[in-house]
Write an enzyme that holds these catalytic residues in place. Structure first.
Site, PDB file in Angstrom:
ATOM      1  N   ALA A  21       6.082  -0.665 -17.652  1.00  0.00           N
ATOM      2  CA  ALA A  21       7.383  -0.506 -18.292  1.00  0.00           C
ATOM      3  C   ALA A  21       7.249  -0.428 -19.808  1.00  0.00           C
ATOM      4  O   ALA A  21       7.856   0.429 -20.453  1.00  0.00           O
ATOM      5  CB  ALA A  21       8.304  -1.657 -17.894  1.00  0.00           C
ATOM      6  N   ALA A  51      -1.133  -3.387  -8.715  1.00  0.00           N
ATOM      7  CA  ALA A  51      -0.307  -2.815  -7.645  1.00  0.00           C
ATOM      8  C   ALA A  51      -1.156  -1.937  -6.736  1.00  0.00           C
ATOM      9  O   ALA A  51      -1.759  -0.960  -7.185  1.00  0.00           O
ATOM     10  CB  ALA A  51       0.838  -2.009  -8.244  1.00  0.00           C
ATOM     11  N   GLN A  52      -1.181  -2.273  -5.458  1.00  0.00           N
ATOM     12  CA  GLN A  52      -2.010  -1.529  -4.508  1.00  0.00           C
ATOM     13  C   GLN A  52      -1.243  -0.406  -3.835  1.00  0.00           C
ATOM     14  O   GLN A  52      -1.758   0.686  -3.637  1.00  0.00           O
ATOM     15  CB  GLN A  52      -2.554  -2.488  -3.440  1.00  0.00           C
ATOM     16  CG  GLN A  52      -3.536  -3.516  -3.961  1.00  0.00           C
ATOM     17  CD  GLN A  52      -4.038  -4.442  -2.862  1.00  0.00           C
ATOM     18  OE1 GLN A  52      -3.708  -4.296  -1.692  1.00  0.00           O
ATOM     19  NE2 GLN A  52      -4.849  -5.414  -3.243  1.00  0.00           N
ATOM     20  N   GLY A  53       0.011  -0.678  -3.455  1.00  0.00           N
ATOM     21  CA  GLY A  53       0.750   0.283  -2.635  1.00  0.00           C
ATOM     22  C   GLY A  53       0.986   1.601  -3.334  1.00  0.00           C
ATOM     23  O   GLY A  53       0.577   2.655  -2.863  1.00  0.00           O
ATOM     24  N   GLY A  54       1.653   1.567  -4.483  1.00  0.00           N
ATOM     25  CA  GLY A  54       1.920   2.795  -5.207  1.00  0.00           C
ATOM     26  C   GLY A  54       3.344   2.846  -5.721  1.00  0.00           C
ATOM     27  O   GLY A  54       3.976   1.828  -5.966  1.00  0.00           O
ATOM     28  N   GLU A 119       5.649   2.052   3.902  1.00  0.00           N
ATOM     29  CA  GLU A 119       5.598   0.601   3.820  1.00  0.00           C
ATOM     30  C   GLU A 119       6.843   0.007   4.469  1.00  0.00           C
ATOM     31  O   GLU A 119       7.769   0.732   4.854  1.00  0.00           O
ATOM     32  CB  GLU A 119       5.449   0.154   2.358  1.00  0.00           C
ATOM     33  CG  GLU A 119       4.140   0.636   1.736  1.00  0.00           C
ATOM     34  CD  GLU A 119       3.920   0.129   0.329  1.00  0.00           C
ATOM     35  OE1 GLU A 119       4.804  -0.576  -0.209  1.00  0.00           O
ATOM     36  OE2 GLU A 119       2.862   0.417  -0.238  1.00  0.00           O
ATOM     37  N   HIS A 235       5.327 -12.215  -1.357  1.00  0.00           N
ATOM     38  CA  HIS A 235       4.654 -11.210  -0.535  1.00  0.00           C
ATOM     39  C   HIS A 235       4.118 -11.908   0.708  1.00  0.00           C
ATOM     40  O   HIS A 235       3.429 -12.928   0.614  1.00  0.00           O
ATOM     41  CB  HIS A 235       3.506 -10.563  -1.301  1.00  0.00           C
ATOM     42  CG  HIS A 235       3.062  -9.260  -0.714  1.00  0.00           C
ATOM     43  ND1 HIS A 235       2.415  -9.184   0.499  1.00  0.00           N
ATOM     44  CD2 HIS A 235       3.177  -7.992  -1.155  1.00  0.00           C
ATOM     45  CE1 HIS A 235       2.146  -7.924   0.768  1.00  0.00           C
ATOM     46  NE2 HIS A 235       2.615  -7.174  -0.223  1.00  0.00           N
ATOM     47  N   ARG A 281      10.407  -7.846   3.576  1.00  0.00           N
ATOM     48  CA  ARG A 281       9.448  -8.863   3.147  1.00  0.00           C
ATOM     49  C   ARG A 281       9.974 -10.289   3.293  1.00  0.00           C
ATOM     50  O   ARG A 281       9.229 -11.192   3.676  1.00  0.00           O
ATOM     51  CB  ARG A 281       9.049  -8.615   1.688  1.00  0.00           C
ATOM     52  CG  ARG A 281       8.088  -7.461   1.517  1.00  0.00           C
ATOM     53  CD  ARG A 281       7.739  -7.258   0.065  1.00  0.00           C
ATOM     54  NE  ARG A 281       6.688  -6.251  -0.066  1.00  0.00           N
ATOM     55  CZ  ARG A 281       6.222  -5.818  -1.227  1.00  0.00           C
ATOM     56  NH1 ARG A 281       6.698  -6.313  -2.355  1.00  0.00           N
ATOM     57  NH2 ARG A 281       5.275  -4.906  -1.276  1.00  0.00           N
ATOM     58  N   HIS A 340       5.367 -13.171  -5.689  1.00  0.00           N
ATOM     59  CA  HIS A 340       4.893 -11.821  -5.990  1.00  0.00           C
ATOM     60  C   HIS A 340       5.753 -11.077  -7.002  1.00  0.00           C
ATOM     61  O   HIS A 340       5.223 -10.396  -7.881  1.00  0.00           O
ATOM     62  CB  HIS A 340       4.833 -11.026  -4.688  1.00  0.00           C
ATOM     63  CG  HIS A 340       4.274  -9.654  -4.817  1.00  0.00           C
ATOM     64  ND1 HIS A 340       2.978  -9.420  -5.241  1.00  0.00           N
ATOM     65  CD2 HIS A 340       4.816  -8.434  -4.584  1.00  0.00           C
ATOM     66  CE1 HIS A 340       2.745  -8.113  -5.244  1.00  0.00           C
ATOM     67  NE2 HIS A 340       3.849  -7.490  -4.871  1.00  0.00           N
ATOM     68  N   GLU A 364       9.880  -5.896 -14.859  1.00  0.00           N
ATOM     69  CA  GLU A 364      10.180  -7.076 -14.051  1.00  0.00           C
ATOM     70  C   GLU A 364      10.941  -8.146 -14.812  1.00  0.00           C
ATOM     71  O   GLU A 364      11.677  -8.938 -14.206  1.00  0.00           O
ATOM     72  CB  GLU A 364       8.881  -7.663 -13.488  1.00  0.00           C
ATOM     73  CG  GLU A 364       9.093  -8.706 -12.408  1.00  0.00           C
ATOM     74  CD  GLU A 364       7.806  -9.161 -11.753  1.00  0.00           C
ATOM     75  OE1 GLU A 364       7.853 -10.147 -10.997  1.00  0.00           O
ATOM     76  OE2 GLU A 364       6.743  -8.536 -11.994  1.00  0.00           O
ATOM     77  N   ARG A 375      13.549  -7.030  -2.920  1.00  0.00           N
ATOM     78  CA  ARG A 375      13.045  -5.721  -3.371  1.00  0.00           C
ATOM     79  C   ARG A 375      12.407  -4.936  -2.240  1.00  0.00           C
ATOM     80  O   ARG A 375      11.639  -5.470  -1.446  1.00  0.00           O
ATOM     81  CB  ARG A 375      12.007  -5.925  -4.482  1.00  0.00           C
ATOM     82  CG  ARG A 375      11.330  -4.642  -4.949  1.00  0.00           C
ATOM     83  CD  ARG A 375      10.387  -4.914  -6.088  1.00  0.00           C
ATOM     84  NE  ARG A 375       9.245  -5.711  -5.710  1.00  0.00           N
ATOM     85  CZ  ARG A 375       8.066  -5.209  -5.334  1.00  0.00           C
ATOM     86  NH1 ARG A 375       7.892  -3.902  -5.258  1.00  0.00           N
ATOM     87  NH2 ARG A 375       7.071  -6.015  -5.036  1.00  0.00           N
TER      88      ARG A 375
END
Length: 525
Positions: A21, A51-54, A119, A235, A281, A340, A364, A375
């Site tokens: 950001a 960040a793993q997911g994307g 996801e 998470h 989640r 998380h 964030e 989220r």
């Protein structure tokens, strides 16, 4: 305050925080001059590179922004602002295009199209990834290279912002401390806080060392309005090993077919969901916690995906698991929830403006209304990128032409050890602060536990008086106060003593720190 306050550097905008950001905002502010301040030694700090997911973006042939918005609102526990959500997801494709233009190397399929993952709680595959499960690192690499080459940005590393500089009710700069202990006042025509989240307040977290709620605390002390602080997302699948932070096992692994199983290897069931792995989640985290509290085991079984797919799409999961003593290609991974992401934060409007004149916030640390009470996976990087640009656009309109030259970049010397910088909390004090927060503000809560957290934090108030410790103490109190006041269960905030949701709470709760603490004192009396 030790040290001397030096002359203010002549800049248009001070951006505090060098995650996705902050860097997106700094880049989009050109040609305005920017001082980019970060307490880390390099631009690779913060949660963004982890960040793993994307990035979630509706760019697939079977997808569209309206569908993405519906998925986002469906998990937000009736707290998200629909207009904000629609505006955010509408800019998703544009955010991806801007990163590609800067040189981001996203994964592609055999036809050259962007590869998309699915996801939990997404109705379509829409998560743009890089390096299999290293999208955050690629995005930070891309933005960092652009920042380092931008003539309008002066980067200052190893610089810890202690407080906002307020004159006649307006933010005109910040007071910051260097690693050498020197205190300097940095003046600008506006300030942007992009300091990330609060994960380090909790004893179990996936967040990096620097996520100590600094920007939120700074804004709270200045009197900014804050919103929905009680909503902390845990998470559900952090690797349950003795590591701090706990290694994250990306949700995309479950989207690809990995299963949550019990101690006997049987699939975990959640009522109302065909597959427990793809439930929101908050629901998955509560189910896992309930099982762990009963003495049961919960694990993630990815063996059916096969070593080739795991190696290609999830190399980071394999590396972190192997480093912790587990091989996901051959055995199940023990998992547990960990703090998380913070859905609450500094209250901002649709352009990222706070209640203090001259102060903006994004990422964030801000509460935009895009996430509500829970989220949707991979919307965090999307929000960071979109709101970084929105904040910059608002500032350019507000400030007009540049009136100052960029400051000269300054790179501090790296700290000699984990406590080498003057703002770091002593290790034992930090552990006690985190234990106090964890006592009553975990995945499930009740009044007794929340009161215990407040009492334990009060007992530390004479020790936690400066730097990160002061910020952790203050924000821990504010989250506890917010959690105490919301006498219901909604999204990521779950009260055992108030298990129902009530219509009167289905709204954004925006107050100053003083208002929050006074209201909580009435409940405690």
């Amino acid at each position: 305050m030790n040290g001397e306050i030096g002359p203010p550097p002549p800049v248009d905008v001070i951006v505090v925080g060098s995650g996705a950001a902050g860097m997106a905002a700094a880049l989009a502010l050109a040609p305005l001059s920017v001082a980019l301040l970060t307490k880390t030694h390099t631009l690779a700090g913060g949660a963004s590179p982890w960040a793993q997911g994307g990035v979630a973006a509706a760019i697939g042939p079977d997808d569209d922004p309206d569908r993405h918005a519906r998925d986002t609102l469906a998990v937000a526990a009736d707290l998200a602002d629909a207009a904000i959500v629609h505006a955010m997801v509408a800019d998703g494709p544009g955010a991806i295009a801007r990163l590609i233009a800067l040189g981001a190397r996203f994964d592609r399929d055999e036809f050259g199209r962007l590869a998309l993952s699915r996801e939990a709680a997404h109705s379509r595959s829409r998560v743009v990834r890089a390096g299999g499960d290293a999208a955050g690192a690629e995005i930070v690499r891309t933005l960092s290279a652009a920042v380092m080459g931008a003539p309008s940005i002066g980067l200052r590393t190893e610089t810890f912002v202690e407080d906002l500089w307020i004159e006649e009710g307006r933010a005109v700069g910040v007071v910051a401390r260097s690693a050498a202990g020197t205190v300097t006042a940095h003046r600008g025509r506006a300030v942007v806080l992009a300091t990330g989240g609060v994960g380090r307040l909790f004893p179990a977290t996936t967040n990096p060392r620097e996520a100590t709620a600094d920007g939120l605390a700074v804004a709270a002390r200045a009197g900014a309005r804050l919103a929905d602080l009680e909503f902390v997302q845990f998470h559900p699948t952090a690797l349950d090993v003795a590591r701090d932070p706990m290694p994250l096992i990306t949700e995309a692994l479950r989207g690809a077919g990995a299963r949550l199983v019990d101690g006997r290897g049987r699939p975990m069931r959640i009522e109302g969901f065909e597959r427990a792995e793809l439930a929101p989640r908050d629901i998955v985290a509560r189910e896992i916690v309930a099982r762990l509290m009963r003495g049961e085991q919960v694990a993630l079984d990815a063996r059916a995906l096969g070593p080739l797919l795991l190696g290609r799409d999830f190399p980071q999961v394999i590396r972190t698991s192997l480093a912790a003593g587990y091989d996901p290609r051959r055995e199940v991974l023990p998992v547990a929830p960990a703090a998380h992401f913070h859905m609450g934060g500094i209250a901002v409007d649709a352009r990222g403006r706070t209640s203090i004149e001259g102060l903006w916030a994004c990422g964030e640390v801000a509460c935009t209304g895009a996430h509500g009470g829970n989220r949707l996976a991979s919307n965090s990087l999307l929000e960071a990128l979109v709101y970084g640009s929105k904040v910059a656009g608002s500032l350019r309109e507000t400030l007009g032409p540049s009136r100052a030259a960029p400051i000269e970049a300054f790179h501090g010397a790296p700290a000699s050890d984990a406590t080498g910088t003057p703002w770091r909390a002593p290790v034992r004090l930090e552990l006690r602060l985190r234990a106090a927060v964890g006592r009553g503000l975990g995945v499930v809560r009740d009044a007794e536990g929340i009161r215990g957290t407040l009492d334990a934090l009060d007992a530390l108030s004479d020790e936690a008086t400066a730097g990160e410790a002061r910020n952790m103490l203050q924000v821990g109190r504010l989250i506890a106060a917010s959690a105490l006041l919301r006498e219901e269960s909604r999204g990521a905030h779950w009260r055992l003593d108030f298990p129902e949701s009530y219509p009167r709470y289905a709204r954004r709760d925006s107050r100053t720190a003083g208002e929050l603490l006074r209201a909580a004192a009435v409940v405690l009396a």
